[in-house]
Scaffold this active site. Sequence first.
Site, PDB file in Angstrom:
ATOM      1  CD  GLU A 252      -3.050   1.064  -0.024  1.00 57.99           C
ATOM      2  OE1 GLU A 252      -2.569   1.976  -0.795  1.00 57.99           O
ATOM      3  OE2 GLU A 252      -3.541   0.364  -0.162  1.00 57.99           O
ATOM      4  CG  ASP A 256      -1.389   4.835  -1.005  1.00 54.24           C
ATOM      5  OD1 ASP A 256      -1.975   4.019  -2.355  1.00 54.24           O
ATOM      6  OD2 ASP A 256      -1.130   4.766  -0.072  1.00 54.24           O
ATOM      7  CB  SER A 453      -5.326   1.428  -3.189  1.00 53.66           C
ATOM      8  OG  SER A 453      -5.578   0.924  -1.231  1.00 53.66           O
TER       9      SER A 453
END
Length: 524
Positions: A252, A256, A453
């Site tokens: 994650e 990002d 995400s």
Amino acid sequence: MSKHPLMGSERAPFDGAQSVGKADPAERLEVTVLVRRGSSDALRTRVSKLVAGNASDGHIQREDFAQQFGAAPNDMSAVRNFASQHGLSVVEEHAARRTVILSGTVAQFNDAFDVDLQQFEHAGGSYRGRTGPVHLPDELSGVVDAVLGLDNRPQARPHFRSRPPQGNVHWQSSRTGTTSSTPLQLASLYDFPAGTGQGQCIAIIELGGGYRPADLKAYFSKLGIASPKVTTVSVDHGKNHPTGDANGPDGEVMLDIEIAGAIAPGAHIAVYFAPNTDAGFLDAVTTAIHDTIRKPSVISISWGGPESAWTEQAMTAFDQAFQAAAALGITVCVASGDNGSGDGVNDGADHVDFPASSPYALACGGTSVQAGKGAIAKETVWNDGANGGASGGGVSSFFALPAWQEGLQAARAKGGTGALQMRGVPDVAGNADPATGYDVRVDGSDMVIGGTSAVAPLWAGLVARINAGKNSPAGYLNPKLYKTAAGLTDITQGNNGDFVASAGWDACTGLGRPDGNKLAGTFG
């Protein structure tokens, strides 16, 4: 001393969780106390002008926010006095964030808030928790809006999906011929405006995992672009802590940073690490919003959970924080979830993900892109089935219908439509299918990742480019996007379970995916 339940603070155990005894009375913890805003009506009035598009006085500056809209000194003092009476220490207070963080033992907090903290075990692990409401004394009734952190259960989950290996049966049967893209290639497909986001700051909220600078250097070098400045901000003792598990929270964090950084390499990327609790999550968000050093103009959030997993006090606190962001000219991009219309809740009902469901968040859903020769051939709702993931979306059970969604319909996969009665999710979309996902580097390995995400930092990078191009923040996008729908390409094929894509807004991909240059013109 009489005490009264704090409205909306009720907690129930995780499904399947069992108490195994009382929490250690000597265990130390920190708790976030959220104080009421000194001028809630004035802030709502200011934000309502933004919704109406006639905010002639523009966005407020962070330095002025505490004085105009922060917690009143007397209210902060009342919390300090309460803490002193119960032997609790004040470790941090911030008027603009309306936050007082208290430190003490389980025994002290049990007494202070009239709770009985227990140790719970469930299939996924263990946590310290409580059942029922928090209680406040008369002098804090109406003064305190929320008490968070007594319960330290994992509050949110990351919304990313790694692409299965090429030998996977599902891949071979339904994904033949698909390919991945770098963030820059997708930006080209979506016709993003030129620019690097120079002078902007993108805040990224993370609730676990970490990044390795060497991986970032290698990744951006391979893309042929300069590495963005990446700064770690510790919130509530959260740290940049890579786990070495590419399929864990490191995936994650790296996704990002790499997507936002590739789209806006001239921007400062500030990563706010906090514990994965309701208190840690909120504190990270409010720290980013009111950060007078880095001053983010856009926030990317790729963590969340179904509304049913949150307390009302927590959802209200986040929503109020996002209202503050709107007044400050900050765009808040939030992933809408990867579990379709049910959001991973196995009760047969529809659920939406929070904090994406806040009307002051730009909820980002997912698509599947098929492209060739530098152009998009087809784009549909991302839906790989119950186990593969699908774009989160539906209708909130908590947030009222915002003015800019009035008159919209939610089309259902089994036929028929219904007028929105509550907040509809998502607002916009972008590529999220792992099969057509993003080339990233995580813990020394190159891999392909999708999920909503990826869409939140994609939009955050786009907003940073737009902000840099016009040298002012776009801020709260939702009202203007719904008013014109300019700069968005409608997605009309596919479903996310119970909802189906349709002309105009739908509960799968919102108003559609970005057409970058047109969108920049809308906010120019």
